[in-house]
Scaffold this motif. Structure first.
Motif, PDB file in Angstrom:
ATOM      1  N   ARG A 133       7.185  40.026  11.107  1.00  0.00           N
ATOM      2  CA  ARG A 133       6.094  40.877  11.362  1.00  0.00           C
ATOM      3  C   ARG A 133       6.022  41.479  12.829  1.00  0.00           C
ATOM      4  NH1 ARG A 133       2.999  37.068   7.793  1.00  0.00           N
ATOM      5  NH2 ARG A 133       2.125  36.225   9.762  1.00  0.00           N
ATOM      6  N   GLU A 134       6.399  40.316  13.623  1.00  0.00           N
ATOM      7  CA  GLU A 134       6.343  40.856  15.287  1.00  0.00           C
ATOM      8  C   GLU A 134       7.460  41.821  15.446  1.00  0.00           C
ATOM      9  OE1 GLU A 134       4.346  40.130  17.620  1.00  0.00           O
ATOM     10  OE2 GLU A 134       2.697  38.891  16.726  1.00  0.00           O
ATOM     11  N   GLU A 135       8.614  41.651  14.827  1.00  0.00           N
ATOM     12  CA  GLU A 135       9.499  42.494  14.939  1.00  0.00           C
ATOM     13  C   GLU A 135       9.493  43.824  14.657  1.00  0.00           C
ATOM     14  OE1 GLU A 135      13.153  40.807  12.908  1.00  0.00           O
ATOM     15  OE2 GLU A 135      13.254  39.045  14.363  1.00  0.00           O
ATOM     16  N   LEU A 136       8.706  44.019  13.360  1.00  0.00           N
ATOM     17  CA  LEU A 136       8.353  45.290  12.722  1.00  0.00           C
ATOM     18  C   LEU A 136       7.188  46.024  13.580  1.00  0.00           C
ATOM     19  CD1 LEU A 136       8.793  44.412   9.002  1.00  0.00           C
ATOM     20  CD2 LEU A 136      10.100  45.941  10.098  1.00  0.00           C
ATOM     21  N   TYR A 137       6.450  45.526  14.077  1.00  0.00           N
ATOM     22  CA  TYR A 137       5.128  45.891  14.837  1.00  0.00           C
ATOM     23  C   TYR A 137       5.419  46.887  15.851  1.00  0.00           C
ATOM     24  CZ  TYR A 137       0.833  46.250  17.524  1.00  0.00           C
ATOM     25  OH  TYR A 137      -0.318  46.383  18.159  1.00  0.00           O
ATOM     26  N   PRO A 138       6.508  46.471  16.721  1.00  0.00           N
ATOM     27  CA  PRO A 138       6.777  47.587  17.732  1.00  0.00           C
ATOM     28  C   PRO A 138       7.458  48.711  17.076  1.00  0.00           C
ATOM     29  CG  PRO A 138       8.053  45.824  18.159  1.00  0.00           C
ATOM     30  CD  PRO A 138       7.098  45.181  17.225  1.00  0.00           C
ATOM     31  N   LEU A 139       8.378  48.574  16.230  1.00  0.00           N
ATOM     32  CA  LEU A 139       8.815  49.622  15.315  1.00  0.00           C
ATOM     33  C   LEU A 139       7.887  50.869  14.855  1.00  0.00           C
ATOM     34  CD1 LEU A 139      11.963  47.936  13.909  1.00  0.00           C
ATOM     35  CD2 LEU A 139      11.787  49.049  15.907  1.00  0.00           C
ATOM     36  N   ILE A 140       7.099  50.215  14.355  1.00  0.00           N
ATOM     37  CA  ILE A 140       6.033  50.803  13.581  1.00  0.00           C
ATOM     38  C   ILE A 140       5.211  51.687  14.648  1.00  0.00           C
ATOM     39  CG2 ILE A 140       4.042  50.876  12.195  1.00  0.00           C
ATOM     40  CD1 ILE A 140       5.166  48.405  10.964  1.00  0.00           C
TER      41      ILE A 140
END
Length: 221
Positions: free
Chosen positions: A83-90
């Motif tokens: 989730r922490e990896e995907l958050y900044p991408l989103i």
């Protein structure tokens, strides 16, 4: 098996997994494709309806139609690390993101369902782009003059709702970790305000904090 042959098989497996993930993501765009003619499609989800402490947080996310972020899924199916990896991408690739919340006091005042709707309306209001259609996780939000499509288990079926679930979850988890720094005895960093045995024991021993929901903890204190 030679080292070169082993590497080739590993690479083939990696490519097959990547292909499968791309296919899964395309499947998660089924509603986005179905309603593409509307224009800007916004996914909405919330997190934190069940905890004894902390706010309820909602997120509204408008992704570009050609969004290529892989591994987006219902936040509950992802590890905290993912989730922490995907958050900044989103946050970086979304056309617009809005986040709303309702405090524990507000939850006590108007009940958790109405507070959730309020947080969702705030999230929509904070978007920099007005959406043309809302894809919601299971609910229909009152007092919103935008077309809505409630989707049961939408956070596992729609890439937009799944992205919103990740943003809401990461936002709320980070808030609870901050609360833990000043109120460490309740274990908010690990339980995120949910009623674990250790949390309930701490509540009975120390009494409620200002972030506890009075309407949720009556049987414990």
């Amino acid at each position: 098996m030679g080292a070169e042959s082993k590497r080739a098989k590993q690479e083939q497996r990696r490519l097959e997994k990547l292909q499968a993930e791309r296919a899964r993501i395309e499947e998660m765009k089924v509603y986005e494709k179905q309603y593409a003619s509307y224009g800007h499609i916004c996914g909405i989800d919330e997190v934190g309806r069940g905890p004894l402490a902390g706010p309820v947080v909602a997120a509204a996310v408008i992704l570009p139609p050609d969004c290529g972020i892989l591994y987006i899924n219902d936040s509950k199916k992802l590890s905290e690390k993912k989730r922490e990896e995907l958050y900044p991408l989103i946050m970086e690739q979304a056309l617009a993101v809005g986040i709303g919340q309702a405090s524990p006091e507000r939850i006590d005042e108007i009940n958790i369902l109405q507070a959730t709707y309020e947080a969702m309306r705030e999230a929509i209001h904070k978007l920099s782009i007005r959406p043309d259609i809302l894809l919601n996780d299971a609910v229909e939000i009152p007092e919103v003059d935008i077309v809505q499509v409630p989707i049961i288990k939408g956070d596992a079926k729609s890439i937009s709702i799944a992205a919103a679930s990740i943003v809401a979850k990461v936002t709320r988890d980070r808030m609870m970790i901050e609360y833990d720094a000043t109120m460490p005895e309740y274990g908010f960093a690990s339980n995120k305000g949910y009623g674990t045995a250790a949390h309930i024991a701490a509540l009975k021993a120390n009494g409620p904090t200002e972030i506890h929901r009075k309407s949720f903890i009556q049987k414990f204190v």
